[in-house]
Scaffold this motif. Structure first.
Motif, PDB file in Angstrom:
ATOM      1  N   ARG A  76       0.859  -1.194   0.000  1.00  0.00           N
ATOM      2  CA  ARG A  76       0.000   0.000   0.000  1.00  0.00           C
ATOM      3  C   ARG A  76       0.883   1.227   0.000  1.00  0.00           C
ATOM      4  O   ARG A  76       1.888   1.293   0.698  1.00  0.00           O
ATOM      5  CB  ARG A  76      -0.906   0.045   1.233  1.00  0.00           C
ATOM      6  N   ARG A  77       0.450   2.202  -0.769  1.00  0.00           N
ATOM      7  CA  ARG A  77       1.186   3.464  -0.855  1.00  0.00           C
ATOM      8  C   ARG A  77       1.084   4.184   0.484  1.00  0.00           C
ATOM      9  O   ARG A  77       0.015   4.286   1.065  1.00  0.00           O
ATOM     10  CB  ARG A  77       0.606   4.339  -1.964  1.00  0.00           C
ATOM     11  N   THR A  78       2.216   4.668   0.988  1.00  0.00           N
ATOM     12  CA  THR A  78       2.216   5.414   2.245  1.00  0.00           C
ATOM     13  C   THR A  78       2.337   6.899   1.984  1.00  0.00           C
ATOM     14  O   THR A  78       1.810   7.702   2.714  1.00  0.00           O
ATOM     15  CB  THR A  78       3.370   4.978   3.165  1.00  0.00           C
ATOM     16  N   HIS A  79       3.044   7.257   0.970  1.00  0.00           N
ATOM     17  CA  HIS A  79       3.206   8.654   0.576  1.00  0.00           C
ATOM     18  C   HIS A  79       3.808   8.669  -0.807  1.00  0.00           C
ATOM     19  O   HIS A  79       4.297   7.671  -1.298  1.00  0.00           O
ATOM     20  CB  HIS A  79       4.080   9.429   1.563  1.00  0.00           C
ATOM     21  N   ALA A 140      -5.426   5.417   9.324  1.00  0.00           N
ATOM     22  CA  ALA A 140      -6.413   5.246  10.394  1.00  0.00           C
ATOM     23  C   ALA A 140      -7.816   5.095   9.813  1.00  0.00           C
ATOM     24  O   ALA A 140      -8.639   4.338  10.339  1.00  0.00           O
ATOM     25  CB  ALA A 140      -6.364   6.424  11.358  1.00  0.00           C
ATOM     26  N   GLY A 141      -8.105   5.788   8.733  1.00  0.00           N
ATOM     27  CA  GLY A 141      -9.429   5.723   8.131  1.00  0.00           C
ATOM     28  C   GLY A 141      -9.597   4.612   7.110  1.00  0.00           C
ATOM     29  O   GLY A 141     -10.707   4.319   6.688  1.00  0.00           O
ATOM     30  N   LEU A 142      -8.498   3.973   6.715  1.00  0.00           N
ATOM     31  CA  LEU A 142      -8.555   2.982   5.647  1.00  0.00           C
ATOM     32  C   LEU A 142      -9.442   1.793   5.990  1.00  0.00           C
ATOM     33  O   LEU A 142     -10.275   1.389   5.185  1.00  0.00           O
ATOM     34  CB  LEU A 142      -7.141   2.499   5.310  1.00  0.00           C
ATOM     35  N   ASN A 143      -9.291   1.231   7.178  1.00  0.00           N
ATOM     36  CA  ASN A 143     -10.115   0.083   7.559  1.00  0.00           C
ATOM     37  C   ASN A 143     -11.587   0.460   7.581  1.00  0.00           C
ATOM     38  O   ASN A 143     -12.442  -0.308   7.140  1.00  0.00           O
ATOM     39  CB  ASN A 143      -9.695  -0.463   8.919  1.00  0.00           C
ATOM     40  N   HIS A 144     -11.892   1.640   8.092  1.00  0.00           N
ATOM     41  CA  HIS A 144     -13.280   2.085   8.153  1.00  0.00           C
ATOM     42  C   HIS A 144     -13.840   2.256   6.734  1.00  0.00           C
ATOM     43  O   HIS A 144     -14.948   1.817   6.437  1.00  0.00           O
ATOM     44  CB  HIS A 144     -13.366   3.389   8.945  1.00  0.00           C
ATOM     45  N   ARG A 145     -13.047   2.885   5.859  1.00  0.00           N
ATOM     46  CA  ARG A 145     -13.489   3.079   4.469  1.00  0.00           C
ATOM     47  C   ARG A 145     -13.659   1.735   3.775  1.00  0.00           C
ATOM     48  O   ARG A 145     -14.627   1.529   3.043  1.00  0.00           O
ATOM     49  CB  ARG A 145     -12.500   3.948   3.708  1.00  0.00           C
ATOM     50  N   SER A 146     -12.711   0.820   3.979  1.00  0.00           N
ATOM     51  CA  SER A 146     -12.800  -0.489   3.334  1.00  0.00           C
ATOM     52  C   SER A 146     -14.079  -1.207   3.754  1.00  0.00           C
ATOM     53  O   SER A 146     -14.774  -1.790   2.923  1.00  0.00           O
ATOM     54  CB  SER A 146     -11.582  -1.338   3.683  1.00  0.00           C
TER      55      SER A 146
END
Length: 177
Positions: A76-79, A140-146
């Motif tokens: 996954r891209r971090t930056h 932090a929001g990735l799991n929620h968005r997924s």
């Protein structure tokens, strides 16, 4: 050129935010087999300061998940890595959303622990603190968005689907926000 540079170049060229690869695809890029430890130990894929992980982390990526049995890895891209050096006479300065950070946090608004996390992330990934804060917020929001997108996909199959706005309201109410 380092042993893992072809992988770093591949990831750098990718426009995706997530890049799943079979171990065999990584080996094909490298032009040689991965060490046996890559097939046996999840730690080989850890985002630490080793030659293999330094290659993908310097390119702005992290290993997100590893399936040793299925011989798959997901990056996954971090930056977006900053361009090296200053633009030469024929080049223009970088522009767009990655040219300068848009996050501004007033001094003193974050506690010492949060600041330490941001500082450590910035140092580990070779980015400034604003980029680190953005990456951490995004993660932090990735799991929620997924989970939200999974629910939306599942509901799209039903005749009586709920609107995405209603799902977001339900999530907010469930999370106590």
């Amino acid at each position: 050129m380092g042993k893992y540079e072809p992988l770093a170049q591949f990831l750098s060229a990718s426009q995706a935010e997530e890049q799943p690869l079979q171990f065999s695809e990584v080996e094909q890029m490298l032009g040689k087999p991965l060490p046996s430890s890559a097939f046996q130990y999840r730690e080989w894929w850890a985002n630490q300061n080793r030659s293999q992980s330094k290659a993908w982390m310097d390119a702005g990526w992290q290993v997100w998940s590893v399936d040793l049995g299925g011989e798959r890895v997901v990056f996954r891209r971090t930056h977006h890595p900053r361009p090296q050096g200053r633009p030469t006479s024929g080049e223009s300065a970088p522009s767009g959303p990655w040219a300068s950070p848009a996050i501004r946090i007033p001094e003193g608004r974050l506690g010492p622990a949060a600041m330490k996390i941001i500082e450590n992330y910035a140092e580990e990934h070779g980015c400034d603190q604003a980029e680190a804060a953005a990456a951490l917020l995004d993660r932090a929001g990735l799991n929620h968005r997924s989970a939200l997108f999974d629910r939306l996909d599942a509901l799209a199959m039903k005749q009586d689907s709920v609107s995405s706005a209603e799902l977001i309201r339900q999530d907010r109410d469930r999370d106590g926000r």
